[in-house]
Design a protein around this motif. Structure first.
Motif, short mmCIF file in Angstrom:
data_model
loop_
_atom_site.label_atom_id
_atom_site.label_comp_id
_atom_site.label_asym_id
_atom_site.label_seq_id
_atom_site.Cartn_x
_atom_site.Cartn_y
_atom_site.Cartn_z
N GLU A 109 2.57 -53.01 12.09
CA GLU A 109 1.47 -52.74 11.31
C GLU A 109 0.29 -53.51 11.58
O GLU A 109 0.23 -54.89 11.48
CB GLU A 109 2.06 -53.21 9.71
CG GLU A 109 1.01 -52.73 8.56
CD GLU A 109 1.60 -53.12 7.21
OE1 GLU A 109 0.76 -52.89 6.34
OE2 GLU A 109 2.56 -53.33 7.09
N GLY A 110 -0.75 -53.16 11.91
CA GLY A 110 -1.88 -53.94 11.94
C GLY A 110 -2.09 -54.19 13.55
O GLY A 110 -3.02 -54.98 14.04
N GLY A 111 -1.30 -53.89 14.49
CA GLY A 111 -1.68 -54.10 15.99
C GLY A 111 -0.49 -53.71 16.84
O GLY A 111 0.34 -52.86 16.49
N VAL A 112 -0.72 -53.64 18.22
CA VAL A 112 -0.01 -53.31 19.19
C VAL A 112 0.16 -54.40 20.41
O VAL A 112 -0.70 -55.29 20.55
CB VAL A 112 -0.66 -52.13 19.83
CG1 VAL A 112 -0.61 -50.97 18.80
CG2 VAL A 112 -1.93 -52.22 20.47
N VAL A 113 1.20 -54.20 21.13
CA VAL A 113 1.48 -55.03 22.11
C VAL A 113 1.81 -54.15 23.42
O VAL A 113 2.58 -53.24 23.27
CB VAL A 113 2.47 -55.79 21.95
CG1 VAL A 113 3.76 -55.27 21.41
CG2 VAL A 113 2.85 -56.93 23.17
N THR A 114 1.06 -54.18 24.55
CA THR A 114 1.24 -53.58 25.77
C THR A 114 1.59 -54.45 26.80
O THR A 114 0.97 -55.35 27.19
CB THR A 114 0.16 -52.75 26.13
OG1 THR A 114 -0.71 -52.00 25.20
CG2 THR A 114 0.05 -52.02 27.34
N VAL A 115 2.73 -53.80 27.61
CA VAL A 115 3.26 -54.61 28.78
C VAL A 115 3.44 -53.51 29.83
O VAL A 115 3.55 -52.11 29.54
CB VAL A 115 4.56 -55.28 28.55
CG1 VAL A 115 4.76 -56.13 27.48
CG2 VAL A 115 5.50 -54.22 28.20
N GLY A 116 3.31 -54.00 31.14
CA GLY A 116 3.24 -53.25 32.15
C GLY A 116 3.25 -54.21 33.58
O GLY A 116 3.07 -55.27 33.40
N ARG A 117 3.20 -53.51 34.65
CA ARG A 117 3.28 -54.22 35.94
C ARG A 117 1.83 -54.30 36.48
O ARG A 117 1.36 -53.32 36.57
CB ARG A 117 4.00 -53.51 37.01
CG ARG A 117 5.61 -53.50 36.82
CD ARG A 117 6.19 -54.79 37.22
NE ARG A 117 7.65 -55.11 37.26
CZ ARG A 117 8.35 -56.19 37.92
NH1 ARG A 117 7.59 -57.06 38.14
NH2 ARG A 117 9.57 -55.92 38.11
N GLY A 118 1.04 -55.52 36.63
CA GLY A 118 -0.26 -55.46 36.94
C GLY A 118 -0.52 -55.93 38.21
O GLY A 118 0.19 -55.48 39.16
#
Length: 212
Positions: free
Chosen positions: A132-141
């Motif tokens: 609620e109110g935000g997101v978190v993104t993860v991945g291979r950069g």
């Protein structure tokens, strides 16, 4: 000569480059990833250019030269790229074991989601979770390292949500996790430091797309 991935792996183990004022030039780890990473008194240029070309443009007594506008513009012209922003680069170890997430999250799926689409321009194996109110993104950069980005909606800022999302990434990633933060975004810098991330240096990426 070590690759960029080896420099990053050493840094994850706490083995930083020797602070000798030097500049190491390594090949791009992928066609997408090109830029400059500055550790303490040692920089790494990861670009498919000749080392001689780089060193000719960098005064030996100027530790800040690899991230200076004149050199970055020369590199952009040479590689036909656009200079991105210079970010603070931070790192945190993963949190293993049965530790619960610091807040409820639901995974966002579907390639058409705007945050997924945006992240896929810069990372592989992208996954996105929303609270609620935000997101978190993860991945291979860059060079395959795990990277995290968090976003907090304006109406939910100032309540510690950014820190909780950054903490969650340490449980969602199977290995050490890096984050790039605009230095002027003091709230984000504070959130990541409070979540246990440690400053490692500065980084700028050169992209195929015009920075807006």
């Amino acid at each position: 000569m070590p690759s960029l991935a080896e420099f990053l792996a050493d840094a994850q183990r706490g083995c930083m480059p020797v602070a000798d004022g030097g500049v190491t030039v390594v090949p791009q780890p992928s066609p997408r990833d090109l830029g400059v990473l500055a550790f303490t008194a040692h920089s790494v240029v990861f670009a498919d250019v000749e080392p001689e070309w780089v060193h000719e443009r960098l005064p030996a007594d100027d530790l800040s030269a690899p991230l200076s506008p004149p050199f970055l513009q020369d590199l952009a012209v040479r590689t036909r790229r656009h200079v991105g922003t210079i970010d603070l680069l931070v790192l945190a170890a993963p949190v293993s074991g049965p530790a619960p997430l610091p807040l409820p999250l639901r995974e966002v799926t579907g390639d058409g989601h705007p945050r997924v689409e945006r992240a896929l321009r810069h990372r592989d194996a992208v996954r996105v979770w929303a609270a609620e109110g935000g997101v978190v993104t993860v991945g291979r950069g860059v060079a395959g390292r795990w990277e995290v980005a968090v976003e907090v909606d304006p109406g939910h800022r100032g309540r510690g949500l950014g820190r909780l999302l950054a903490e969650a990434a340490r449980r969602l990633c199977p290995g050490p996790v890096w984050a790039q933060i605009a230095p002027g975004n003091a709230a984000s810098v504070r959130a990541f430091l409070a979540a246990g991330y440690v400053p490692m240096g500065a980084e700028v990426l050169l992209t195929d797309q015009e920075v807006t």
